[in-house]
Design a protein around this motif. Structure first.
Motif, PDB file in Angstrom:
ATOM      1  N   PRO A 193      -3.518  14.498   7.484  1.00 58.61           N
ATOM      2  CA  PRO A 193      -3.621  13.144   6.942  1.00 58.61           C
ATOM      3  C   PRO A 193      -4.768  12.354   7.562  1.00 58.61           C
ATOM      4  CG  PRO A 193      -1.965  13.185   8.653  1.00 58.61           C
ATOM      5  CD  PRO A 193      -2.462  14.600   8.510  1.00 58.61           C
ATOM      6  N   VAL A 194      -5.267  11.386   6.815  1.00 58.31           N
ATOM      7  CA  VAL A 194      -6.101  10.354   7.413  1.00 58.31           C
ATOM      8  C   VAL A 194      -5.163   9.235   7.848  1.00 58.31           C
ATOM      9  CG1 VAL A 194      -8.187  10.888   6.112  1.00 58.31           C
ATOM     10  CG2 VAL A 194      -6.547   9.268   5.169  1.00 58.31           C
ATOM     11  N   LEU A 195      -5.508   8.569   8.921  1.00 58.37           N
ATOM     12  CA  LEU A 195      -4.692   7.480   9.443  1.00 58.37           C
ATOM     13  C   LEU A 195      -5.385   6.161   9.149  1.00 58.37           C
ATOM     14  CD1 LEU A 195      -3.768   8.941  12.970  1.00 58.37           C
ATOM     15  CD2 LEU A 195      -2.719   9.414  10.746  1.00 58.37           C
ATOM     16  N   LEU A 196      -4.664   5.265   8.491  1.00 54.02           N
ATOM     17  CA  LEU A 196      -5.207   3.954   8.159  1.00 54.02           C
ATOM     18  C   LEU A 196      -4.309   2.887   8.772  1.00 54.02           C
ATOM     19  CD1 LEU A 196      -7.183   2.115   6.667  1.00 54.02           C
ATOM     20  CD2 LEU A 196      -5.725   2.301   4.648  1.00 54.02           C
ATOM     21  N   SER A 197      -4.893   2.111   9.682  1.00 54.16           N
ATOM     22  CA  SER A 197      -4.152   1.061  10.369  1.00 54.16           C
ATOM     23  C   SER A 197      -4.566  -0.299   9.821  1.00 54.16           C
ATOM     24  CB  SER A 197      -4.435   1.141  11.873  1.00 54.16           C
ATOM     25  OG  SER A 197      -3.605   0.265  12.592  1.00 54.16           O
ATOM     26  N   ILE A 198      -3.564  -1.126   9.495  1.00 54.20           N
ATOM     27  CA  ILE A 198      -3.808  -2.422   8.864  1.00 54.20           C
ATOM     28  C   ILE A 198      -3.605  -3.539   9.889  1.00 54.20           C
ATOM     29  CG2 ILE A 198      -3.184  -3.967   6.977  1.00 54.20           C
ATOM     30  CD1 ILE A 198      -4.269  -1.255   6.050  1.00 54.20           C
ATOM     31  N   HIS A 199      -4.646  -4.331  10.076  1.00 46.10           N
ATOM     32  CA  HIS A 199      -4.594  -5.481  10.974  1.00 46.10           C
ATOM     33  C   HIS A 199      -5.219  -6.687  10.275  1.00 46.10           C
ATOM     34  CE1 HIS A 199      -3.579  -3.464  14.904  1.00 46.10           C
ATOM     35  NE2 HIS A 199      -3.911  -2.414  14.174  1.00 46.10           N
TER      36      HIS A 199
ATOM     37  N   LEU B 204       0.830  -1.208   0.000  1.00 50.28           N
ATOM     38  CA  LEU B 204       0.000   0.000   0.000  1.00 50.28           C
ATOM     39  C   LEU B 204       0.863   1.256   0.000  1.00 50.28           C
ATOM     40  CD1 LEU B 204      -2.942  -0.589   2.516  1.00 50.28           C
ATOM     41  CD2 LEU B 204      -3.138   0.208   0.155  1.00 50.28           C
ATOM     42  N   ALA B 205       1.883   1.265   0.836  1.00 56.81           N
ATOM     43  CA  ALA B 205       2.767   2.435   0.908  1.00 56.81           C
ATOM     44  C   ALA B 205       3.408   2.710  -0.443  1.00 56.81           C
ATOM     45  CB  ALA B 205       3.837   2.213   1.975  1.00 56.81           C
ATOM     46  N   ALA B 206       3.846   1.645  -1.120  1.00 57.22           N
ATOM     47  CA  ALA B 206       4.465   1.811  -2.434  1.00 57.22           C
ATOM     48  C   ALA B 206       3.462   2.303  -3.462  1.00 57.22           C
ATOM     49  CB  ALA B 206       5.082   0.490  -2.885  1.00 57.22           C
TER      50      ALA B 206
ATOM     51  N   SER C  80      -5.731   0.087  -2.065  1.00 59.90           N
ATOM     52  CA  SER C  80      -5.110   1.268  -2.690  1.00 59.90           C
ATOM     53  C   SER C  80      -6.070   1.927  -3.676  1.00 59.90           C
ATOM     54  CB  SER C  80      -3.796   0.889  -3.377  1.00 59.90           C
ATOM     55  OG  SER C  80      -3.996  -0.017  -4.439  1.00 59.90           O
ATOM     56  N   ALA C  81      -6.842   1.132  -4.404  1.00 55.14           N
ATOM     57  CA  ALA C  81      -7.827   1.702  -5.326  1.00 55.14           C
ATOM     58  C   ALA C  81      -8.890   2.480  -4.551  1.00 55.14           C
ATOM     59  CB  ALA C  81      -8.480   0.598  -6.157  1.00 55.14           C
ATOM     60  N   ILE C  82      -9.337   1.923  -3.443  1.00 56.83           N
ATOM     61  CA  ILE C  82     -10.314   2.614  -2.598  1.00 56.83           C
ATOM     62  C   ILE C  82      -9.749   3.910  -2.055  1.00 56.83           C
ATOM     63  CG2 ILE C  82     -11.513   2.468  -0.378  1.00 56.83           C
ATOM     64  CD1 ILE C  82     -11.975  -0.511  -0.956  1.00 56.83           C
ATOM     65  N   MET C  83      -8.495   3.842  -1.584  1.00 58.80           N
ATOM     66  CA  MET C  83      -7.884   5.048  -1.007  1.00 58.80           C
ATOM     67  C   MET C  83      -7.710   6.138  -2.055  1.00 58.80           C
ATOM     68  SD  MET C  83      -7.650   4.679   2.159  1.00 58.80           S
ATOM     69  CE  MET C  83      -6.797   6.257   2.316  1.00 58.80           C
ATOM     70  N   ARG C  84      -7.365   5.780  -3.264  1.00 53.45           N
ATOM     71  CA  ARG C  84      -7.238   6.800  -4.303  1.00 53.45           C
ATOM     72  C   ARG C  84      -8.581   7.503  -4.539  1.00 53.45           C
ATOM     73  NH1 ARG C  84      -4.252   2.606  -6.939  1.00 53.45           N
ATOM     74  NH2 ARG C  84      -2.009   2.990  -6.846  1.00 53.45           N
ATOM     75  N   ASP C  85      -9.653   6.737  -4.556  1.00 53.20           N
ATOM     76  CA  ASP C  85     -10.989   7.333  -4.749  1.00 53.20           C
ATOM     77  C   ASP C  85     -11.332   8.254  -3.582  1.00 53.20           C
ATOM     78  OD1 ASP C  85     -11.388   6.083  -7.134  1.00 53.20           O
ATOM     79  OD2 ASP C  85     -12.711   4.504  -6.344  1.00 53.20           O
ATOM     80  N   ILE C  86     -11.078   7.796  -2.363  1.00 50.27           N
ATOM     81  CA  ILE C  86     -11.418   8.602  -1.184  1.00 50.27           C
ATOM     82  C   ILE C  86     -10.605   9.876  -1.150  1.00 50.27           C
ATOM     83  CG2 ILE C  86     -11.279   8.668   1.348  1.00 50.27           C
ATOM     84  CD1 ILE C  86     -12.022   5.707   1.354  1.00 50.27           C
ATOM     85  N   LEU C  87      -9.306   9.773  -1.397  1.00 50.01           N
ATOM     86  CA  LEU C  87      -8.445  10.963  -1.352  1.00 50.01           C
ATOM     87  C   LEU C  87      -8.772  11.925  -2.493  1.00 50.01           C
ATOM     88  CD1 LEU C  87      -5.083   9.202  -0.427  1.00 50.01           C
ATOM     89  CD2 LEU C  87      -6.534  10.584   1.070  1.00 50.01           C
TER      90      LEU C  87
ATOM     91  N   SER D 233     -16.580   6.065   4.571  1.00 53.32           N
ATOM     92  CA  SER D 233     -16.149   5.995   3.168  1.00 53.32           C
ATOM     93  C   SER D 233     -15.554   4.628   2.843  1.00 53.32           C
ATOM     94  CB  SER D 233     -15.116   7.086   2.883  1.00 53.32           C
ATOM     95  OG  SER D 233     -15.696   8.372   2.975  1.00 53.32           O
ATOM     96  N   LEU D 234     -14.738   4.100   3.745  1.00 54.60           N
ATOM     97  CA  LEU D 234     -14.161   2.773   3.528  1.00 54.60           C
ATOM     98  C   LEU D 234     -15.254   1.714   3.414  1.00 54.60           C
ATOM     99  CD1 LEU D 234     -11.156   2.792   6.032  1.00 54.60           C
ATOM    100  CD2 LEU D 234     -10.993   2.721   3.537  1.00 54.60           C
ATOM    101  N   LEU D 235     -16.221   1.770   4.319  1.00 58.19           N
ATOM    102  CA  LEU D 235     -17.309   0.794   4.300  1.00 58.19           C
ATOM    103  C   LEU D 235     -18.106   0.877   3.005  1.00 58.19           C
ATOM    104  CD1 LEU D 235     -18.469   1.153   8.006  1.00 58.19           C
ATOM    105  CD2 LEU D 235     -17.678  -0.972   6.949  1.00 58.19           C
TER     106      LEU D 235
END
Length: 231
Positions: free
Chosen positions: A123-129, A44-46, A220-227, A157-159
């Protein structure tokens, strides 16, 4: 626009701790780390060109996603496994682990957030678990869950994006609730008024590189849309 967090990335221990007395097979279980989470976070970071912070050591040493005074900060027993190296933990060792491993992680995360804020883009903070596919013999149906506490801006938005996939069973504050006093989201998101959320992915879906890449691409596709929509 986003800072990525992976509190349970690794199942390693620093020099001098061995395996805390556990057999190696226990270190491959969820009690030691979140299986698959590190690879998803790095990909995701990349993909997003975003900063990420990942733990270096096992959650059994000290759980970075707990408040400093949480009784589960250092587990003596985890999902039926006694942790010999934690069983007789004294106050001095507890304080050493806080100062040597816990506090540096959260200071580093705070610096990343502060640098992002200084750039003029909160920033928005996204934690991966990740979570186990069953718990105490009960199967968990969700492919993923989104956890949140009082602020649902980002989680909503994620949901919505995950629901739109149509092939996924998605938990809203399942299989856990997102409100945990002193956890990473509380310390760095809630305390600063920053939008934040945790994504939990079921571990059988991200045990190998293929599954990890599928989920990294999806998120990453979702995050691009949200951002692109302004968060």
């Amino acid at each position: 626009g986003v800072v990525l967090i992976c509190d349970h990335a690794a199942n390693a221990f620093p020099p001098g701790y061995g395996t805390l007395g556990l057999p190696e097979r226990e270190l491959l279980r969820h009690i030691a780390y979140d299986i698959g989470a590190a690879s998803v976070t790095r990909q995701l970071a990349a993909a997003l060109g975003a900063p990420a912070i990942l733990s270096r050591y096992s959650r059994l040493l000290v759980d970075l996603n707990r408040g400093a005074d949480d009784p589960t900060l250092i587990m003596r027993i985890s999902d039926g496994a006694v942790v010999p190296g934690n069983r007789h933990l004294d106050d001095a060792e507890r304080q050493h682990r806080l100062e040597r491993f816990y506090l540096p992680y959260h200071r580093a995360l705070a610096r990343i957030v502060e640098r992002s804020l200084a750039s003029g883009v909160p920033p928005v903070l996204l934690s991966i678990h990740t979570f186990t596919e069953s718990w105490k013999g009960v199967p968990r149906p969700w492919h993923a869950g989104v956890l949140w506490d009082r602020d649902k801006r980002f989680a909503r938005s994620l949901l919505e994006h995950l629901y739109a996939d149509g092939t996924l069973i998605v938990g809203d504050n399942e299989p856990y609730r997102g409100g945990l006093i002193g956890d990473s989201m509380d310390q760095h998101g809630t305390s600063r008024g920053l939008a934040h959320a945790i994504i939990e992915i079921r571990q059988d879906l991200v045990r190998d590189l293929h599954g990890q890449t599928v989920w990294a691409d999806r998120i990453s596709a979702i995050m691009r849309d949200i951002l692109a929509d302004g968060g």
